[in-house]
Enzyme design. Sequence first.
Site, PDB file in Angstrom:
ATOM      1  N   GLY A 239      35.972  28.326  40.271  1.00 40.14           N
ATOM      2  CA  GLY A 239      35.599  29.191  39.019  1.00 40.14           C
ATOM      3  C   GLY A 239      34.315  29.373  38.862  1.00 40.14           C
ATOM      4  O   GLY A 239      33.900  30.034  37.738  1.00 40.14           O
ATOM      5  N   GLU A 274      37.273  23.411  44.425  1.00 43.40           N
ATOM      6  CA  GLU A 274      37.968  24.944  45.084  1.00 43.40           C
ATOM      7  C   GLU A 274      37.151  26.056  44.890  1.00 43.40           C
ATOM      8  O   GLU A 274      37.418  27.154  44.560  1.00 43.40           O
ATOM      9  CB  GLU A 274      39.326  24.832  44.664  1.00 43.40           C
ATOM     10  CG  GLU A 274      40.311  23.949  44.662  1.00 43.40           C
ATOM     11  CD  GLU A 274      41.655  24.254  44.148  1.00 43.40           C
ATOM     12  OE1 GLU A 274      41.784  24.967  43.170  1.00 43.40           O
ATOM     13  OE2 GLU A 274      42.426  23.247  43.997  1.00 43.40           O
ATOM     14  N   PRO A 275      35.931  26.046  45.149  1.00 37.27           N
ATOM     15  CA  PRO A 275      34.915  27.150  44.868  1.00 37.27           C
ATOM     16  C   PRO A 275      35.356  28.275  46.010  1.00 37.27           C
ATOM     17  O   PRO A 275      35.590  28.281  46.931  1.00 37.27           O
ATOM     18  CB  PRO A 275      33.721  26.732  45.022  1.00 37.27           C
ATOM     19  CG  PRO A 275      33.641  25.567  46.132  1.00 37.27           C
ATOM     20  CD  PRO A 275      34.982  24.905  45.834  1.00 37.27           C
ATOM     21  N   GLY A 276      35.247  29.576  45.490  1.00 41.57           N
ATOM     22  CA  GLY A 276      35.698  30.660  46.201  1.00 41.57           C
ATOM     23  C   GLY A 276      34.289  31.629  46.231  1.00 41.57           C
ATOM     24  O   GLY A 276      33.350  31.529  47.024  1.00 41.57           O
ATOM     25  N   TYR A 317      38.765  45.408  36.978  1.00 39.49           N
ATOM     26  CA  TYR A 317      38.181  44.578  36.032  1.00 39.49           C
ATOM     27  C   TYR A 317      36.966  45.220  35.151  1.00 39.49           C
ATOM     28  O   TYR A 317      36.324  44.456  34.592  1.00 39.49           O
ATOM     29  CB  TYR A 317      37.504  43.164  36.611  1.00 39.49           C
ATOM     30  CG  TYR A 317      38.717  42.469  37.386  1.00 39.49           C
ATOM     31  CD1 TYR A 317      39.738  42.022  37.190  1.00 39.49           C
ATOM     32  CD2 TYR A 317      38.339  42.282  39.136  1.00 39.49           C
ATOM     33  CE1 TYR A 317      40.483  41.383  38.134  1.00 39.49           C
ATOM     34  CE2 TYR A 317      39.048  41.654  40.010  1.00 39.49           C
ATOM     35  CZ  TYR A 317      40.127  41.123  39.265  1.00 39.49           C
ATOM     36  OH  TYR A 317      41.096  40.442  40.296  1.00 39.49           O
ATOM     37  N   CYS A 343      42.630  59.486  44.743  1.00 37.49           N
ATOM     38  CA  CYS A 343      42.811  60.156  43.834  1.00 37.49           C
ATOM     39  C   CYS A 343      43.392  59.558  42.442  1.00 37.49           C
ATOM     40  O   CYS A 343      44.529  59.548  42.080  1.00 37.49           O
ATOM     41  CB  CYS A 343      43.934  61.137  44.337  1.00 37.49           C
ATOM     42  SG  CYS A 343      43.409  62.047  45.665  1.00 37.49           S
ATOM     43  N   TYR A 371      36.216  38.713  46.891  1.00 35.83           N
ATOM     44  CA  TYR A 371      37.370  39.582  46.495  1.00 35.83           C
ATOM     45  C   TYR A 371      36.859  40.975  46.888  1.00 35.83           C
ATOM     46  O   TYR A 371      37.274  41.691  45.841  1.00 35.83           O
ATOM     47  CB  TYR A 371      37.436  39.129  44.922  1.00 35.83           C
ATOM     48  CG  TYR A 371      37.572  37.713  44.527  1.00 35.83           C
ATOM     49  CD1 TYR A 371      39.104  37.053  44.978  1.00 35.83           C
ATOM     50  CD2 TYR A 371      36.704  36.983  44.177  1.00 35.83           C
ATOM     51  CE1 TYR A 371      39.320  35.881  44.657  1.00 35.83           C
ATOM     52  CE2 TYR A 371      37.025  35.687  43.826  1.00 35.83           C
ATOM     53  CZ  TYR A 371      38.220  35.117  44.274  1.00 35.83           C
ATOM     54  OH  TYR A 371      38.387  33.754  43.898  1.00 35.83           O
TER      55      TYR A 371
HETATM   56  N1  LLP Z   1      41.628  27.684  42.717  1.00 34.58           N
HETATM   57  C1  LLP Z   1      42.402  28.290  42.256  1.00 34.58           C
HETATM   58  C2  LLP Z   1      43.742  27.589  42.075  1.00 34.58           C
HETATM   59  C3  LLP Z   1      42.580  29.736  42.045  1.00 34.58           C
HETATM   60  O1  LLP Z   1      43.279  30.311  41.460  1.00 34.58           O
HETATM   61  C4  LLP Z   1      41.198  30.356  42.314  1.00 34.58           C
HETATM   62  C5  LLP Z   1      40.884  31.661  42.058  1.00 34.58           C
HETATM   63  C6  LLP Z   1      40.078  29.651  42.813  1.00 34.58           C
HETATM   64  C7  LLP Z   1      40.308  28.165  43.055  1.00 34.58           C
HETATM   65  C8  LLP Z   1      38.728  30.147  43.226  1.00 34.58           C
HETATM   66  O2  LLP Z   1      38.173  30.638  42.080  1.00 34.58           O
HETATM   67  P1  LLP Z   1      36.398  30.970  42.186  1.00 34.58           P
HETATM   68  O3  LLP Z   1      35.691  29.844  42.559  1.00 34.58           O
HETATM   69  O4  LLP Z   1      36.521  32.036  43.396  1.00 34.58           O
HETATM   70  O5  LLP Z   1      36.155  31.673  40.897  1.00 34.58           O
HETATM   71  N2  LLP Z   1      40.153  38.782  42.048  1.00 34.58           N
HETATM   72  C9  LLP Z   1      39.178  38.230  40.828  1.00 34.58           C
HETATM   73  C10 LLP Z   1      39.145  36.716  40.974  1.00 34.58           C
HETATM   74  C11 LLP Z   1      40.538  36.102  40.990  1.00 34.58           C
HETATM   75  C12 LLP Z   1      40.450  34.461  41.159  1.00 34.58           C
HETATM   76  C13 LLP Z   1      41.870  33.873  41.430  1.00 34.58           C
HETATM   77  N3  LLP Z   1      41.883  32.523  41.539  1.00 34.58           N
HETATM   78  C14 LLP Z   1      37.831  38.915  41.124  1.00 34.58           C
HETATM   79  O6  LLP Z   1      37.603  39.726  41.640  1.00 34.58           O
HETATM   80  O7  LLP Z   1      37.039  38.306  40.085  1.00 34.58           O
END
Ligand code: LLP
Length: 415
Positions: A239, A274-276, A317, A343, A371
């Site tokens: 997050g 769990e960083p993404g 978003y 379109c 993403y």
């Molecule tokens: N862990 C869980 C359980 C999650 O659901 C998520 C993201 C993460 C970790 C990773 O979160 P991050 O560190 O990337 O914020 N498509 C959207 C983001 C959806 C995120 C869903 N869950 C966007 O483009 O902003």
Amino acid sequence: MNPFEYRDNQLYAEQVSCAEIANAYGTPSYVYSKAAIEDRYRAFEDALQDWQARICYSVKANSSLAVLSLLARLGAGFDIVSGGELERVLRAGGDARKVVFSGVAKRADEIRRALLAGIYCFNIESLPELDRIEHIAGEMDIPANVSLRVNPDVDADTHPYISTGQKENKFGLGIDQARELYQRIADSRSLRVTGVDCHIGSQLLDLAPFRSSFEKVFELVDWLEDRGIPLRHVDLGGGLGIPYTRADLAPAPVQYARAIEPFMHGRQLELVVEPGRSIVGHAGLLLCRVEYLKSTDEGNFALVDAGMNDFMRPSLYSAWHEISAVHRESGEQVLYDVAGPVCESADVLGRQRSLCIRPGSLLAVHDAGAYGFTMASNYNSRMRPAEVLVDGDLARLIRKRESIDQLFADEIIPD
Ligand code: LLP
């Protein structure tokens, strides 16, 4: 680090000019910097070094095999939400024993496969899911490590579509229900309590909501310990946001770690995160080419060859991404809505952008490493983009542009 910088008014990805990449591999193409991904992964590693920490990179942010393989080689674990993501991690050389499996609707076949692969744990989000996992684990005679994802009911102060930690969201279990379930898991022959988990949302720019959720999670940890149910780890989810605009002030991993410190202090628990986005977001951009410049009474459009099917965040978003000309010219700057070929009027990558461009100019949509490709689709029967990974002065194709043959390879016309 900034992996994308201008030299003599030409945009570079590390040591390679983006124009060269576009000429070699075409547009639209995603371009990632290997050094930037490594740099961010190491920033997390350094920030969390005081604890026994496991960085489970969230695969959904960018699941290309080359990216996963790079992170696996750095020692990352992985947060997955589907059987498909598990297979990707395994194919990329990831270690199943470092995988946490999140998600609200895990299918029976996905659970079986994860048990066979020997993943580290399931993050459970409901009572029926717990029942199903217990049943399957019993049948297979493979005990399942489980961690309950709790919903701490805090406002993450982010876009409502990506906010997950409030009562009205589908995610996680209420803390009271989690208390009851832990007792049941502790008594089960097929389940093993491993941890507690939470994830309150994505693109958080403020640490306060994290702190509020940590308070609730660690209160639960203490409550469980008092009752003789010790945990092996606590998983604080992902997050952490990144700055998309100059006005965004995103906390660095080290500040995030400081917010965790008071809660972890003096504990023997392992820490999982769990960083993404915060690992790959800044490490990628989307290259596209201007097809036409169109003027109307209302304003100007730069119509480009990348659309909402290639990069969905702006349409879905209303996300703001910087857009810049790959070749910066000194002529007149004009305000454009940068729009794609799909379109739908929502197919706009950026509104009112000041650019000096002409048909054929290349544009870069920045901060598209997370993403981006993972949310791309074939809408309008468009082939998904190519992906390129840059390492120093080497640009390697890591995914070919989709072909027309691939587009309908699996379709059947009945007789
Ligand atoms: N862990 C869980 C359980 C999650 O659901 C998520 C993201 C993460 C970790 C990773 O979160 P991050 O560190 O990337 O914020 N498509 C959207 C983001 C959806 C995120 C869903 N869950 C966007 O483009 O902003």
